[in-house]
Design a protein around this motif. Structure first.
Motif, PDB file in Angstrom:
ATOM      1  N   PRO A  15       5.427   3.552   3.743  1.00 34.13           N
ATOM      2  CA  PRO A  15       5.423   2.266   2.425  1.00 34.13           C
ATOM      3  C   PRO A  15       4.396   2.286   1.739  1.00 34.13           C
ATOM      4  N   ASP A  16       4.419   1.964   0.578  1.00 34.07           N
ATOM      5  CA  ASP A  16       3.305   2.061  -0.474  1.00 34.07           C
ATOM      6  C   ASP A  16       1.911   1.443   0.060  1.00 34.07           C
ATOM      7  N   ALA A  17       1.947   0.340   0.634  1.00 30.24           N
ATOM      8  CA  ALA A  17       0.707  -0.101   1.456  1.00 30.24           C
ATOM      9  C   ALA A  17       0.024   0.752   2.472  1.00 30.24           C
ATOM     10  N   ARG A  18       0.805   1.398   3.213  1.00 29.09           N
ATOM     11  CA  ARG A  18       0.315   2.071   4.177  1.00 29.09           C
ATOM     12  C   ARG A  18      -0.449   3.623   3.596  1.00 29.09           C
ATOM     13  N   ARG A  19       0.512   4.266   2.436  1.00 29.47           N
ATOM     14  CA  ARG A  19      -0.101   5.119   1.789  1.00 29.47           C
ATOM     15  C   ARG A  19      -1.430   4.792   0.959  1.00 29.47           C
ATOM     16  N   ASP A  20      -1.332   3.527   0.353  1.00 29.07           N
ATOM     17  CA  ASP A  20      -2.634   3.405  -0.133  1.00 29.07           C
ATOM     18  C   ASP A  20      -3.930   3.275   0.967  1.00 29.07           C
ATOM     19  N   GLU A  21      -3.590   2.800   1.914  1.00 31.13           N
ATOM     20  CA  GLU A  21      -4.503   2.643   3.297  1.00 31.13           C
ATOM     21  C   GLU A  21      -4.904   3.943   3.631  1.00 31.13           C
ATOM     22  N   THR A  80       4.434  11.801   4.443  1.00 36.24           N
ATOM     23  CA  THR A  80       3.869  10.500   4.265  1.00 36.24           C
ATOM     24  C   THR A  80       4.397   9.913   2.685  1.00 36.24           C
ATOM     25  N   ARG A  81       4.491  10.841   2.179  1.00 39.49           N
ATOM     26  CA  ARG A  81       4.754  10.375   0.524  1.00 39.49           C
ATOM     27  C   ARG A  81       6.213  10.053   0.509  1.00 39.49           C
ATOM     28  N   GLU A  82       6.969  10.660   1.316  1.00 36.91           N
ATOM     29  CA  GLU A  82       8.468  10.283   1.426  1.00 36.91           C
ATOM     30  C   GLU A  82       8.810   9.189   2.082  1.00 36.91           C
TER      31      GLU A  82
END
Length: 71
Positions: free
Chosen positions: A36-42, A31-33
């Motif tokens: 997108p940033d927004a999805r990781r934040d979610e 997931t980190r790789e």
């Protein structure tokens, strides 16, 4: 619990813990790789909420694991 089964249950518990740790690292690193940033934040915000929801169900209890193993 009978003393003769304690060793087996300890081995199963250790194996499950290692397996879960490996899966979590694989999913987290992927997931980190790739996300997108927004999805990781979610996902980062949802993860502790989901844990809080599931922990009271005692899904990791010996009885629960036995039920899964027995099918």
């Amino acid at each position: 619990m009978a003393a003769d089964t304690q060793g087996n249950e300890d081995v199963v518990a250790a194996l499950l813990e290692d397996h879960i740790d490996e899966i979590e690292r694989t999913v987290r690193d992927g997931t980190r790789e790739n996300a997108p940033d927004a999805r990781r934040d979610e996902l980062g915000a949802a993860y502790p909420r989901e844990g809080d929801r599931r922990l009271p169900t005692a899904c990791g209890s010996v009885e629960s694991v036995r039920a899964v193993v027995r099918g």
